[in-house]
Motif scaffolding. Sequence first.
Motif, PDB file in Angstrom:
ATOM      1  N   THR A   1      -3.658   3.146  -1.389  1.00  0.00           N
ATOM      2  CA  THR A   1      -3.895   2.057  -2.332  1.00  0.00           C
ATOM      3  C   THR A   1      -2.565   1.479  -2.767  1.00  0.00           C
ATOM      4  O   THR A   1      -1.508   2.024  -2.475  1.00  0.00           O
ATOM      5  CB  THR A   1      -4.655   2.523  -3.595  1.00  0.00           C
ATOM      6  OG1 THR A   1      -3.778   3.295  -4.412  1.00  0.00           O
ATOM      7  CG2 THR A   1      -5.899   3.321  -3.238  1.00  0.00           C
ATOM      8  N   ASP A   2      -2.633   0.397  -3.529  1.00  0.00           N
ATOM      9  CA  ASP A   2      -1.408  -0.172  -4.077  1.00  0.00           C
ATOM     10  C   ASP A   2      -1.106   0.382  -5.461  1.00  0.00           C
ATOM     11  O   ASP A   2      -0.208  -0.078  -6.146  1.00  0.00           O
ATOM     12  CB  ASP A   2      -1.469  -1.700  -4.091  1.00  0.00           C
ATOM     13  CG  ASP A   2      -2.539  -2.243  -5.025  1.00  0.00           C
ATOM     14  OD1 ASP A   2      -3.178  -1.458  -5.756  1.00  0.00           O
ATOM     15  OD2 ASP A   2      -2.745  -3.468  -5.014  1.00  0.00           O
TER      16      ASP A   2
ATOM     17  N   VAL B   1      -6.573   0.048   0.731  1.00  0.00           N
ATOM     18  CA  VAL B   1      -7.098  -0.992  -0.156  1.00  0.00           C
ATOM     19  C   VAL B   1      -5.944  -1.514  -0.996  1.00  0.00           C
ATOM     20  O   VAL B   1      -5.134  -0.737  -1.514  1.00  0.00           O
ATOM     21  CB  VAL B   1      -8.213  -0.450  -1.076  1.00  0.00           C
ATOM     22  CG1 VAL B   1      -8.730  -1.552  -2.014  1.00  0.00           C
ATOM     23  CG2 VAL B   1      -9.346   0.142  -0.269  1.00  0.00           C
ATOM     24  N   ALA B   2      -5.879  -2.832  -1.145  1.00  0.00           N
ATOM     25  CA  ALA B   2      -4.839  -3.458  -1.967  1.00  0.00           C
ATOM     26  C   ALA B   2      -5.400  -4.717  -2.623  1.00  0.00           C
ATOM     27  O   ALA B   2      -6.378  -5.297  -2.140  1.00  0.00           O
ATOM     28  CB  ALA B   2      -3.622  -3.812  -1.106  1.00  0.00           C
ATOM     29  N   VAL B   3      -4.773  -5.116  -3.699  1.00  0.00           N
ATOM     30  CA  VAL B   3      -5.025  -6.429  -4.293  1.00  0.00           C
ATOM     31  C   VAL B   3      -3.779  -7.237  -4.039  1.00  0.00           C
ATOM     32  O   VAL B   3      -2.671  -6.828  -4.386  1.00  0.00           O
ATOM     33  CB  VAL B   3      -5.330  -6.328  -5.812  1.00  0.00           C
ATOM     34  CG1 VAL B   3      -5.446  -7.728  -6.414  1.00  0.00           C
ATOM     35  CG2 VAL B   3      -6.609  -5.545  -6.051  1.00  0.00           C
TER      36      VAL B   3
ATOM     37  N   VAL C   1       0.837  -1.197   0.000  1.00  0.00           N
ATOM     38  CA  VAL C   1       0.000   0.000   0.000  1.00  0.00           C
ATOM     39  C   VAL C   1       0.868   1.241   0.000  1.00  0.00           C
ATOM     40  O   VAL C   1       1.832   1.338   0.745  1.00  0.00           O
ATOM     41  CB  VAL C   1      -0.944  -0.001   1.218  1.00  0.00           C
ATOM     42  CG1 VAL C   1      -1.716   1.300   1.301  1.00  0.00           C
ATOM     43  CG2 VAL C   1      -1.903  -1.172   1.142  1.00  0.00           C
TER      44      VAL C   1
ATOM     45  N   THR D   1      -7.978  -0.793  -7.002  1.00  0.00           N
ATOM     46  CA  THR D   1      -7.871  -0.374  -5.603  1.00  0.00           C
ATOM     47  C   THR D   1      -8.248   1.087  -5.435  1.00  0.00           C
ATOM     48  O   THR D   1      -8.870   1.455  -4.442  1.00  0.00           O
ATOM     49  CB  THR D   1      -6.459  -0.626  -5.027  1.00  0.00           C
ATOM     50  OG1 THR D   1      -5.500   0.093  -5.797  1.00  0.00           O
ATOM     51  CG2 THR D   1      -6.130  -2.105  -5.017  1.00  0.00           C
TER      52      THR D   1
ATOM     53  N   LEU E   1      -8.927  -8.824  -3.038  1.00  0.00           N
ATOM     54  CA  LEU E   1      -9.105  -7.417  -2.692  1.00  0.00           C
ATOM     55  C   LEU E   1      -9.181  -7.327  -1.174  1.00  0.00           C
ATOM     56  O   LEU E   1      -9.991  -8.016  -0.548  1.00  0.00           O
ATOM     57  CB  LEU E   1     -10.383  -6.848  -3.317  1.00  0.00           C
ATOM     58  CG  LEU E   1     -10.566  -5.352  -3.070  1.00  0.00           C
ATOM     59  CD1 LEU E   1      -9.695  -4.560  -4.044  1.00  0.00           C
ATOM     60  CD2 LEU E   1     -12.015  -4.941  -3.227  1.00  0.00           C
TER      61      LEU E   1
ATOM     62  N   ARG F   1     -11.324   2.104  -3.105  1.00  0.00           N
ATOM     63  CA  ARG F   1     -11.083   3.013  -1.976  1.00  0.00           C
ATOM     64  C   ARG F   1     -11.979   4.238  -2.064  1.00  0.00           C
ATOM     65  O   ARG F   1     -12.545   4.685  -1.067  1.00  0.00           O
ATOM     66  CB  ARG F   1      -9.616   3.419  -1.912  1.00  0.00           C
ATOM     67  CG  ARG F   1      -9.285   4.259  -0.684  1.00  0.00           C
ATOM     68  CD  ARG F   1      -7.770   4.452  -0.543  1.00  0.00           C
ATOM     69  NE  ARG F   1      -7.466   5.072   0.719  1.00  0.00           N
ATOM     70  CZ  ARG F   1      -7.466   6.391   0.927  1.00  0.00           C
ATOM     71  NH1 ARG F   1      -7.747   7.224  -0.063  1.00  0.00           N
ATOM     72  NH2 ARG F   1      -7.180   6.876   2.125  1.00  0.00           N
TER      73      ARG F   1
ATOM     74  N   THR G   1     -15.459  -1.931  -8.979  1.00  0.00           N
ATOM     75  CA  THR G   1     -14.223  -2.118  -9.737  1.00  0.00           C
ATOM     76  C   THR G   1     -14.467  -2.855 -11.045  1.00  0.00           C
ATOM     77  O   THR G   1     -13.587  -2.870 -11.910  1.00  0.00           O
ATOM     78  CB  THR G   1     -13.182  -2.929  -8.931  1.00  0.00           C
ATOM     79  OG1 THR G   1     -13.648  -4.273  -8.788  1.00  0.00           O
ATOM     80  CG2 THR G   1     -12.887  -2.303  -7.594  1.00  0.00           C
TER      81      THR G   1
ATOM     82  N   VAL H   1      -9.503  -4.674   2.064  1.00  0.00           N
ATOM     83  CA  VAL H   1      -9.808  -3.350   2.582  1.00  0.00           C
ATOM     84  C   VAL H   1      -9.517  -3.385   4.075  1.00  0.00           C
ATOM     85  O   VAL H   1     -10.043  -4.231   4.796  1.00  0.00           O
ATOM     86  CB  VAL H   1     -11.301  -2.980   2.366  1.00  0.00           C
ATOM     87  CG1 VAL H   1     -11.607  -1.616   2.984  1.00  0.00           C
ATOM     88  CG2 VAL H   1     -11.656  -3.019   0.888  1.00  0.00           C
TER      89      VAL H   1
END
Length: 148
Positions: A8-9, A145-147, A2, A14, A115, A18, A82, A117
């Motif tokens: 976010t990433d 938020v990241a994947v 992140v 993301t 995903l 977010r 998304t 959060v």
Amino acid sequence: MVDADDGTDGSAPTTVAREHVLSDGRETVAAVLRCADEVTAAWEGDAATDRAAVVDPLSRRLTDAGLLARCSDLLSEAVAVTGLSLAASPVPAPPYVVVTSRGPVLRGTTDAGRLVVEIRAFAVERDEEVRYVRGPDDPETAVSVAVR
């Protein structure tokens, strides 16, 4: 990983997720942060040294306020905006919604990866002993938020 600048990433999903959490889910995030305030109000000082002093009371407050259920809905909504799809419908329990020593973590498997959060209501300080302290009190700083 992140990016500290925007939570976010850096990927498009993301960022969109977010933005959704911070707009349509803002009241849910704010309510989670208020529950964290209630948890810290019961401490004898500004920190706790026992993980259970964070996770157990936060979990109870989130459940009592209906926020764990709201978090699973928020995860579904964040994935939907998304354009990705969840492998399964999330429920307000692990593995989709987990209350950690930092706060709730919402996670769902999509075709692009998982995903995740995070609503970071608490911070963990590691010095001579582990201390749990109140984290960010504003949604923009608390949400990442990241994947993965």
